[in-house]
Design an enzyme around this catalytic site. Structure first.
Site, short mmCIF file in Angstrom:
data_model
loop_
_atom_site.label_atom_id
_atom_site.label_comp_id
_atom_site.label_asym_id
_atom_site.label_seq_id
_atom_site.Cartn_x
_atom_site.Cartn_y
_atom_site.Cartn_z
N CYS A 190 36.34 51.73 28.33
CA CYS A 190 36.09 53.16 28.20
C CYS A 190 37.35 53.96 27.93
O CYS A 190 37.28 55.16 27.74
CB CYS A 190 35.39 53.68 29.46
SG CYS A 190 36.16 53.08 30.94
N GLU A 211 27.50 49.06 30.18
CA GLU A 211 28.56 48.14 30.59
C GLU A 211 28.10 47.28 31.76
O GLU A 211 28.38 46.08 31.81
CB GLU A 211 29.82 48.95 30.98
CG GLU A 211 31.12 48.27 30.63
CD GLU A 211 32.30 49.23 30.72
OE1 GLU A 211 32.94 49.48 29.69
OE2 GLU A 211 32.57 49.75 31.83
N SER A 251 34.36 44.59 27.20
CA SER A 251 32.99 45.03 26.94
C SER A 251 32.93 45.68 25.57
O SER A 251 33.92 46.23 25.09
CB SER A 251 32.60 46.04 28.02
OG SER A 251 31.55 46.85 27.58
N GLU A 256 34.80 53.97 12.44
CA GLU A 256 33.53 53.42 12.91
C GLU A 256 32.76 54.41 13.77
O GLU A 256 31.60 54.17 14.09
CB GLU A 256 33.77 52.10 13.66
CG GLU A 256 34.54 52.19 14.98
CD GLU A 256 36.05 52.09 14.82
OE1 GLU A 256 36.57 52.43 13.75
OE2 GLU A 256 36.73 51.68 15.79
N CYS A 267 42.48 58.68 34.38
CA CYS A 267 42.44 59.91 33.58
C CYS A 267 42.98 61.13 34.33
O CYS A 267 43.42 62.09 33.71
CB CYS A 267 41.02 60.19 33.11
SG CYS A 267 40.34 58.86 32.11
N GLU A 301 25.76 44.66 30.54
CA GLU A 301 26.53 43.65 29.82
C GLU A 301 27.24 42.72 30.82
O GLU A 301 27.27 41.50 30.64
CB GLU A 301 27.54 44.34 28.90
CG GLU A 301 28.15 43.42 27.85
CD GLU A 301 29.25 44.13 27.06
OE1 GLU A 301 29.40 45.36 27.20
OE2 GLU A 301 29.96 43.43 26.31
N LYS A 359 42.01 60.20 23.01
CA LYS A 359 40.67 60.58 22.56
C LYS A 359 40.73 61.36 21.25
O LYS A 359 39.79 61.34 20.46
CB LYS A 359 39.97 61.41 23.64
CG LYS A 359 39.78 60.67 24.96
CD LYS A 359 38.39 60.09 25.08
CE LYS A 359 38.24 59.11 26.25
NZ LYS A 359 38.57 59.65 27.57
N GLU A 418 40.85 58.61 18.97
CA GLU A 418 39.62 57.83 19.00
C GLU A 418 38.53 58.46 18.13
O GLU A 418 37.86 57.77 17.36
CB GLU A 418 39.10 57.69 20.44
CG GLU A 418 37.87 56.80 20.55
CD GLU A 418 37.25 56.78 21.95
OE1 GLU A 418 37.21 57.85 22.59
OE2 GLU A 418 36.79 55.71 22.38
#
Ligand code: SF4
Ligand code: SF4
Ligand code: SF4
Ligand code: SF4
Ligand code: SF4
Ligand code: SF4
Ligand code: FES
Lengths: 187, 589
Positions: B310, B284, B330, B377, B514, B287, B369, B372
């Site tokens: 994230c 990141e 990102s 993908e 978090c 980037e 999560k 996720e």
């Protein structure tokens, strides 16, 4: 009386203040209270506990009373619940909804007690509590009633007083209508 | 400041005008039970529908009882909180709630943490005097959240979390009266809604109506399967909260005991998501610098600000709400998914195993999560990079199942190579941490100088959205930080309107980041707990010998042995992702 929202609310509070209900003695007070509650349960927005659940329970208790299934202690519970709802509900609807219960309880306690303790509806309105009875004095034994009874609840020999088995009777009223001697009545 | 004087339970009290009876009582140590009410300062969370009526008190001169959570104190008020009338009303109200509630405490996921259960216990309810019909609603199982609305008490906290704090607007009250319930529109399943799975509704629900999808059994199955090598990763925020599940003080750091427990549970390799957080920073951060340099060189195509990616709750949020801006965040995957991808390639190869022989379990503070790791993908030929994601709470459950006495476990260390981490990765667990970690690395990469002072206090805090300017040796970098999706939305609207002054923005879906995730031990509305967890995280950072991601020796080794360099082709394949326009999809459906 206007059976619309405002009319009912207005009468609800009137009942609460003085018990001046314009009805005759053919009206069962428990049923009257239940009728009002049915309306509140429909109108409750559901935001607060006492109205959302409390009024539902009030209605169910009244229903139980009119069905003759109430038990010892139910009247105390009924009064307590009505008072708590009045004391704790969030808005005017919930705060006034128990008034018909409280005012009928206050003014016609004997009606409630008759339902609970004797399983009787003094006004003869609560179907579940009605009993069709044949007066042995008036019955001529014409057998007409026994012939119209759809469930064969009536027995008796010709020319002798007949008898209704209340455990079989479905309270359709056909016999009473047919009897020419006025021997059948509701108790 | 206007003050008012009143008496509560015969005790005089002076409070600011506008204070509620509940708050005033609390200030003099009088505890009034409450249920629907919840307020979290700093988190923009206030749920005060006045609906449950558990908090009623007697106010002299008032006809009916007053809800303490909603009634403001007035001059000369005389309040009694525990008269017979009050106690009777309170008990009756709680009995009413219980009369429309399944009595399933023995098997309920919320048992022991349930505010309704507590309340009934405290009031000593032993009998429910009012019984009758109970309401029944259809169940709803999404990959992350289970809704069991028969247990809903209509406190509306979830609605406040979803609509006001998160501005997602999935949950609202539907139907009327006895039938009313909180649900997505048309009572559809969460899975079909725009829900982000942030889990904030679960975090505030007082009962078992909203809970996480429990995958502990899947973990146990993997652990007993002799053909599988089971690898576990633990997210930064877990170690700052897990101890609470075992009665430790909030803010206790239990990293070493947690590792010990995981090893005793039978995991073959105990690794750290923090390692992957360092990797995230490499990708990141690179980037960010790449976009920044192109922008400075006049490239009109390049999009700034860059947004962190994230947090999967945040990702799903912008896929639904801002699909036209999908090229702004990102492309770096979340640390959980980077870990999975590296574990099933680099590490599997090291073990000389097929990726299918590895089971990757993640322990997360997070419900998103769970969702996720089911995204297509993130699978190769049907084999997900991360097989199972469990929460901090579920890990506590596994530890209890195994009868481990957590507090007396010996200290233990993570395995290598994917267990080494830096202070930069630890702070991923709190709002402001990801961007601070990125700045530590990007500064050195950009300026070529050593960063002496690694603490960027200006990026820390708990305010919902913050901004700071960091000096990159002359280049002034404007940084924005938002936690809670409502705050994120505001920053995003600015970006959309082309009015954003930022070069980089960090976004975390959960208030506090978090540490306040939907999978953490329940905070029951106590913001201090979140603050203590945050402090613990910065403490762990401070104690780390290495505090910059690019100095992690195992990260350096990973690039040398395997990935090449950040943003290389292989890095792109394994560590970056793409986004989907979920608005269109929802419209087509
Ligand atoms: S009392 Fe008013 S607020 Fe409460 S449920 Fe009834 S209608 Fe709604
Ligand atoms: S009321 Fe109807 S069912 Fe009962 S005895 Fe008369 S005819 Fe028969
Ligand atoms: S939600 Fe609470 S009260 Fe209801 S069954 Fe679960 S633990 Fe018991
Ligand atoms: S998980 Fe988040 S987005 Fe989904 S319903 Fe709950 S609060 Fe709303
Ligand atoms: S689902 Fe939970 S938080 Fe939402 S209204 Fe029901 S009990 Fe309250
Ligand atoms: S802030 Fe953290 S816990 Fe919350 S959704 Fe994002 S990644 Fe999950
Ligand atoms: S806590 Fe006051 S009404 Fe629910």
């Amino acid at each position: 009386m206007a059976i619309d929202y405002d009319g009912l609310l207005a009468s609800g509070s009137m009942m609460g203040s003085g018990g001046m209900i314009v009805m005759d003695e053919d009206d069962c007070m428990v049923s009257v209270a239940k009728f009002y509650l049915d309306f509140t349960v429909e109108e409750s927005c559901g935001k607060c506990t006492p109205c959302r659940i409390g009024n539902k329970r009030l209605y169910e208790m009244l229903d139980k009373i009119t069905l003759g299934k109430a038990e010892e202690g139910d009247l105390t519970r009924l009064r307590n619940l009505a008072n708590v709802i009045k004391d704790t509900a969030l808005c005017g609807l919930g705060q006034t909804s128990p008034n018909p219960v409280l005012s009928t309880l206050d003014n016609f306690p004997e009606e409630y007690e008759a339902h609970v303790k004797e399983s009787k509806c003094p006004a003869g309105q609560c179907r579940a509590l009605m009993q069709y009875v044949i007066s042995p004095k008036l019955c001529t034994g014409c057998t007409l009633c026994a012939r119209v009874c759809p469930v064969d609840a009536i027995s008796g020999d010709k020319k002798l007083p007949h008898f209704i088995d209340t455990s079989v009777c479905i309270k359709c009223g056909a016999c009473m209508e047919k009897c020419k001697f006025g021997a059948i009545s509701i108790q | 400041m206007n003050l008012v004087k009143l008496t509560i339970d015969n005790k005089p009290v002076v409070v600011e005008n506008g204070t509620t009876i509940l708050e005033a009582a609390k200030s003099i140590g009088v505890r009034i039970p409450s249920l629907c009410y919840m307020k979290m300062d700093d988190m923009n969370f206030e749920n005060k529908p006045g609906g449950c009526r558990v908090c009623v008190v007697e106010v002299e001169g008032r006809r009916n009882l007053a809800p303490a959570c909603k009634t403001e104190c007035t001059e000369g008020m005389v309040v009694n909180t525990h008269t017979v009338r009050v106690i009777n009303a309170r008990r009756t109200v709680v009995e009413l709630i219980l009369s429309d509630h399944p009595a399933e405490c023995l098997t309920c996921a919320k048992s022991g943490e349930c505010e309704l259960q507590d309340l009934a216990q405290n009031l000593g309810i032993r009998e429910i005097h009012y019984t009758g019909e109970q309401s029944h609603y259809k169940g709803d199982q999404s990959p992350a959240i289970i809704r069991e609305m028969d247990k809903c008490i209509m406190c509306r906290r979830c609605e406040t979390a979803c609509n006001e704090v998160q501005t997602v607007g999935v949950l609202s009250a539907v139907n009327r009266g006895f039938e009313s319930v909180v649900a997505p529109a048309f009572e559809m399943d969460l899975d079909h809604s725009v829900c982000t799975y942030c889990g904030q509704c679960v975090a505030v629900c007082p009962t078992g109506a909203l809970t996480e999808r429990d995958y502990t059994w899947k973990v146990i199955e993997a652990l007993v399967d002799p053909t599988k090598t089971v690898v576990v990763q633990t997210a930064p925020a877990v170690r700052a909260a897990l101890g609470e599940s075992f009665g430790m003080e909030p803010g206790s750091l239990v990293t070493a005991k947690m590792v010990s427990a995981l090893r005793k549970l039978g995991f073959d390799y105990v690794f750290d998501t923090d390692f992957a957080a360092d990797l995230t920073i490499m990708e990141e951060g690179t980037e960010l610098l790449d976009r920044l340099n192109r922008h400075l060189n006049g490239d009109q195509e390049v999009k700034l600000p860059i947004l962190t990616s994230c947090c999967p709750g945040w990702v799903k949020f912008f896929e639904h709400q801002f699909p036209e801006m999908m090229d702004v965040p990102s492309t770096a995957k979340s640390p959980q998914q980077m870990f999975g991808a590296i574990a099933k390639s680099y590490f599997a190869k090291k073990l000389d195993k097929k990726r299918e022989d590895l089971v990757v379990v993640s322990v997360m503070p997070c419900l998103a999560k769970k969702y996720e790791c089911t995204r297509e993908e993130f699978s190769v030929n049907g084999d997900p990079d991360v097989n199972v994601s469990i929460t901090t709470r579920e890990l506590a459950q596994l530890i209890r199942n195994a009868n481990l006495d957590f507090a007396s476990l010996p200290d233990d260390d993570f395995d290598q190579p994917m267990g080494e981490s830096t202070g930069a990765s630890v702070i991923f667990g709190t709002t402001g941490g990801v961007i601070e970690a990125a700045v530590r690395t990007a500064y050195e990469l950009h300026t070529g100088k050593i960063l002496e002072k690694v603490d960027f206090k200006e990026l820390r805090g708990m305010e919902g959205s913050r901004k700071a300017t960091v000096d990159f040796d002359g280049l002034k970098l404007n940084i924005g930080i938002a936690h809670g999706l409502g705050n994120a939305r505001k920053l995003l609207e600015e970006v959309k309107a082309g009015k954003s002054e930022f070069h980089a923005i960090e976004i975390m879906a959960c208030p506090g980041g978090c540490i306040g995730g939907g999978g953490q031990p329940y905070h029951h509305g106590n913001v201090d707990i979140l603050k203590k967890r945050q402090r613990a995280i910065y403490e762990e950072d401070k104690g780390k010998p290495i505090r910059k991601s690019h100095e992690n020796p195992f990260i350096q080794e990973l690039y040398k042995e395997f990935l090449g360099k950040p943003m290389s082709d292989l890095s792109h394949e394994l560590l970056h992702t793409h986004y989907f326009d979920r608005k269109k999809k929802a419209e087509v459906e």
